[in-house]
Enzyme design. Structure first.
Site, PDB file in Angstrom:
ATOM      1  N   TRP A  21     -13.002 -17.318  14.068  1.00 25.37           N
ATOM      2  CA  TRP A  21     -11.833 -16.662  14.653  1.00 25.37           C
ATOM      3  C   TRP A  21     -11.560 -15.348  13.942  1.00 25.37           C
ATOM      4  O   TRP A  21     -10.596 -15.225  13.176  1.00 25.37           O
ATOM      5  CB  TRP A  21     -10.631 -17.595  14.574  1.00 25.37           C
ATOM      6  CG  TRP A  21     -10.522 -18.485  15.762  1.00 25.37           C
ATOM      7  CD1 TRP A  21     -11.322 -19.538  16.067  1.00 25.37           C
ATOM      8  CD2 TRP A  21      -9.559 -18.388  16.809  1.00 25.37           C
ATOM      9  NE1 TRP A  21     -10.920 -20.114  17.242  1.00 25.37           N
ATOM     10  CE2 TRP A  21      -9.832 -19.442  17.719  1.00 25.37           C
ATOM     11  CE3 TRP A  21      -8.486 -17.537  17.057  1.00 25.37           C
ATOM     12  CZ2 TRP A  21      -9.072 -19.648  18.863  1.00 25.37           C
ATOM     13  CZ3 TRP A  21      -7.731 -17.761  18.201  1.00 25.37           C
ATOM     14  CH2 TRP A  21      -8.029 -18.796  19.094  1.00 25.37           C
TER      15      TRP A  21
ATOM     16  N   TYR B 171     -19.959 -16.706  13.261  1.00 26.45           N
ATOM     17  CA  TYR B 171     -19.039 -17.279  14.232  1.00 26.45           C
ATOM     18  C   TYR B 171     -17.706 -17.577  13.563  1.00 26.45           C
ATOM     19  O   TYR B 171     -17.667 -17.935  12.378  1.00 26.45           O
ATOM     20  CB  TYR B 171     -19.629 -18.571  14.815  1.00 26.45           C
ATOM     21  CG  TYR B 171     -18.635 -19.370  15.623  1.00 26.45           C
ATOM     22  CD1 TYR B 171     -18.391 -19.046  16.952  1.00 26.45           C
ATOM     23  CD2 TYR B 171     -17.927 -20.416  15.045  1.00 26.45           C
ATOM     24  CE1 TYR B 171     -17.469 -19.761  17.692  1.00 26.45           C
ATOM     25  CE2 TYR B 171     -17.000 -21.142  15.776  1.00 26.45           C
ATOM     26  CZ  TYR B 171     -16.768 -20.812  17.098  1.00 26.45           C
ATOM     27  OH  TYR B 171     -15.847 -21.510  17.828  1.00 26.45           O
TER      28      TYR B 171
END
Length: 824
Positions: free
Chosen positions: A158, A156
């Protein structure tokens, strides 16, 4: 490959003083100040350069002798981000991962060797062939020894924008073609809200369009930013940032809209709009809302007709509000005792909210706390009592806070991403797609490592936590975004192998066993859209330079691993990077034609070196959230069981969770400012930073603009500083029972007493990596935050639940080493 040159930045340097000057100049110029400065730079540039894009916006890259020397904002950007120098520096900074590396103990003694040694920097450089063989072999060994679920691929974070080089999807594509794995569900940004809202309003909503800024400027009389700061968090987008919040806010300023900001910090948005500032005790928002709601009902200011037609369950919520179920009426006086906001102020807010066309804009941080599910539920309950949902300029909005929510959505095709070969797709919310042998809530990974076999309650069902022995992380930095760093270190001892594939030597990479150097977006080709909500353009993300050192693209890395595992052709389908990009574009071209538009042929688009713009209708510019539902609640029913706003949920009632009742409820968090059982005196506000994206760009020149004494800043009110004998610029130790960090002090009246602000995303830098609980030399705030879940319903993170204390650091200052190459 380029280059064996030294890793220095040739772009403009930043300093804290220069940043303040730039900010002052921007304020003097108005909302287009940064844009005007950027356009001046454009005018001075000899050429536009090579077009590309990032989370921070569209830009041109200028190259000299094969080296990127300047990133210049696209002339169509209304408010270019000042973070562009750091984006350029991320390519060449000292913290760039240059070669495949393996931790010495793991390489020489085998998987699981010396787990305490993770983070010490003792790495050995290996060839790409050896690295790929080690990774492929370890995936096979783990699966054969422990089972498919023992490989964690719920990576997980950005990841970079782009529809092809989505590293998390590419990793799962490789793993789906060769077996299975444990996946993750949800995210850290809105973990509680995105679970509760489908029960309340029938959709995810936090990532959906809200009433447009133009409509607000024309119709809104009172704009309430509740823990909501668009002028910071709209610098970025999940796709390519459009920065539409800046012209939107400018419209509201020109209209003279009254603004109220409810936040422990006086934000950039509050400052720009000269808003009134209310600073309650953090984590008491639900109590405040209840006190306002009680006043509405008590004084007959609520809209009973709206409640009757458009909601269900108010009759079951009302006895709680009036204190008939628990003996405690939720009066303004009761709420004042919890929130610290005077009762008369709360009563005044109720009257003003009801008298004016009011928009309640709620930020994400309010639900990243213990019992965070309650905040969004209570806000919708309050908005329903006001009865303005679906009216121009009124109601509530849950996405103004981020990525320019409120910028109107254009008529555009949607670019499809490469798929993960699972056959499961959740377009627009890929983190909700179900694939893998089992899926766990994303913020419960540490709990899973420490408790294999435990039965976890999650959103009305049970999950047996799997045994995990290997984690493969791409496009993220768990040693930044996860809470309670020292508990995390204990959990990491349970892994045989931790693989990190990244651009920079983050704390996660430094704690890995195998490290693979990936390219930045600027060293490969891709394609993406502009604006998470606006979706205004399609951008050719062109390769600006060749990969530095031995970096490879994520597509190529997973292609090589797939080849080693015998599924190379199935992974690539025999297509090159540009073949995939062309196919993604051509699919959008077909959809565009169905919408009555004709996109240019691919070659014209790609060689045009400019974003492809899509039209915006007047109806889209005036979009009002829930207007169609208000007009006809039967034809345009919400996605809830009743088709209406559910202020009481029979489904949640059946779950019988004591930490998430069936209507919005005030529940004491485990610790808070002014709380009954709080050991430490200061609340820690872990805000999103101004000059990086979470932890991205922390290892770049941008850090020079904000670091104090080389450390992450800590904001403190003058009264709290005086009480401790502290001064601006001091290096201080911030501590609680979970950990201790060093920070540089900023004394400011822009934060309320009793609260300190330490932005999340600082890189974890333990003085002694072998010692759990060691002092963090740089200032990672998640060393201090709690790792408990919001509740059994959402199992979200509580990144804004932390109390601590601060003292001047009197020892010999340890060096900050996390931004350099590991010692090995």
């Amino acid at each position: 490959m380029t280059s064996n040159s030294t890793m220095t930045t040739q772009g403009p340097s930043l300093s804290r003083r220069n940043l303040l000057k730039t900010s002052a100049a921007a304020a003097a110029l108005g909302f287009s100040g940064l844009s005007l400065l950027a356009r001046g730079a454009l005018a001075q540039s000899a050429q536009k350069g090579i077009l590309s894009g990032s989370h921070w916006g569209v830009f041109y890259g200028n190259v000299e002798d094969g080296r990127a020397v300047e990133f210049v904002p696209w002339e169509g950007d209304p408010a270019p981000s000042p973070q562009l120098p750091g984006i350029l520096d991320s390519v060449y900074s000292e913290s760039r991962i240059r070669y495949p590396m393996v931790r010495r103990a793991w390489l020489e003694q085998g998987p699981g060797a010396d787990p305490d040694g993770r983070g010490t920097g003792d790495f050995v450089r290996v060839s790409w062939d050896q690295a790929v063989e080690l990774v492929a072999g370890e995936i096979t060994r783990i699966r054969e020894t422990y089972g498919q679920q023992a490989v964690f691929a719920g990576s997980y974070g950005w990841k970079s924008p782009g529809k092809l080089h989505n590293c998390q999807t590419l990793m799962r594509r490789m793993l789906n073609l060769t077996g299975s794995y444990t996946n993750s569900t949800g995210d850290y940004s809105t973990g509680a809200a995105q679970v509760i809202l489908p029960y309340v309003s029938g959709s995810l909503e936090v990532y959906e369009q809200c009433t447009t800024w133009q409509n607000l400027a024309e119709n809104c009389e009172l704009m309430v930013f509740w823990g909501c700061n668009p002028l910071n968090n709209s610098q970025i987008s999940w796709q390519i940032a459009d920065h539409g919040a800046w012209p939107g806010i400018a419209l509201m300023k020109a209209a003279g809209t009254k603004v109220l900001c409810i936040d422990p910090v006086r934000t950039e948005t509050c400052e720009a709009l000269n808003g009134d500032w209310l600073a309650p005790r953090p984590q008491t928002d639900v109590a405040m809302m209840l006190g306002i709601a009680y006043t509405l009902y008590d004084e007959g200011l609520h809209d009973q007709a709206f409640l009757d037609r458009y909601t269900t369950g108010f009759d079951k919520f009302l006895p709680y509000l009036l204190g008939q179920t628990d003996g405690t009426p939720k009066t303004a006086d009761w709420a004042a005792g919890i929130s610290g906001i005077p009762a008369e102020t709360l009563r005044g807010l109720a009257r003003e909210f009801a008298a004016k066309r009011t928009m309640l804009a709620l930020g994400f941080s309010t639900q990243r706390q213990h019992h965070g599910e309650q905040v969004h539920w209570m806000l919708i309950t309050l908005a329903s009592m006001l009865g303005q949902i679906g009216l121009p300029g009124g109601g509530y909005g849950l996405s103004y806070h981020y990525a320019s929510g409120g910028a109107p959505t254009h008529t555009t095709p949607i670019l499809k991403s490469i798929d993960d070969a699972s056959g499961q797709v959740a377009e627009g919310a890929a983190w909700l797609a179900q694939s893998g042998a089992v899926s766990i809530p994303v913020s419960r990974f540490v709990e899973t490592l420490l408790n294999p076999g435990k039965i976890m309650q999650f959103n009305g069902r049970e999950i047996e936590l799997p045994l995990i022995k290997m984690a493969y992380w791409v496009g993220g930095n768990p040693f930044s975004h996860h809470q309670n760093r020292n508990e995390m270190l204990r959990a990491w001892r349970e892994l045989d192998t931790f693989i990190v594939q990244d651009v920079q030597w983050t704390a996660s990479a430094r704690h890995a066993d195998i490290v693979l150097p990936a390219t930045t977006s600027y060293e490969r080709n891709d394609i993406e859209q502009v604006g998470d909500y606006a979706i205004s353009h399609i951008v050719p993300m062109k390769k600006i330079i060749e990969p530095v050192f031995e970096a490879r693209s994520d597509f190529d890395i997973f292609g090589a691993i797939s080849e080693k595992l015998g599924v190379g052709y199935a992974y690539s389908q025999g297509l090159s990077e540009m073949d995939w990009i062309r196919g993604i574009y051509e699919s959008a071209k077909i959809e565009s034609r169905a919408k009555g538009m004709e996109m240019p042929v691919f070659e014209v688009f790609w060689e045009g070196n400019k974003p492809l713009e899509f039209p915006l209708s007047e109806a889209q510019a005036e979009f009002v959230r829930h207007a169609s539902f208000r007009e006809d609640p039967l034809l345009n029913a919400l996605g809830t069981a009743s088709g209406k706003f559910e202020l009481y949920s029979t489904a949640i009632a059946k779950y019988d969770y004591d930490d998430c009742p069936p209507h919005a409820t005030w529940i004491e968090p485990i610790e808070r400012l002014g709380g009954p059982d709080t050991k430490y005196p200061l609340h820690v506000a872990a805000n999103h930073p101004q000059m990086r994206l979470h932890s991205q760009l922390c290892g770049t020149v941008n850090r020079e603009s904000y670091a104090v004494a080389g450390r992450e800043p800590c904001w403190m009110n003058p009264a709290d500083a005086a009480e401790r004998g502290l001064s601006d610029g001091d290096v201080v130790r911030v501590f609680n029972d979970r950990g201790q960090i060093l920070t540089g002090l900023i004394v400011t009246d822009q934060i309320r007493p009793g609260v300190i602000r330490i932005n999340e995303g600082g890189w974890f830098d333990p003085v002694n990596p072998r010692e759990i609980g060691s002092l963090d030399a740089y200032g990672d705030v998640n060393t201090l935050t709690t790792g408990v879940a919001t509740s059994r319903l959402a199992q979200g993170n509580c990144g804004h639940t932390a109390m601590a204390d601060v003292e001047r650091y009197s020892g010999v200052l340890p060096p900050v080493t996390v931004f350099s190459q590991p010692a090995g």
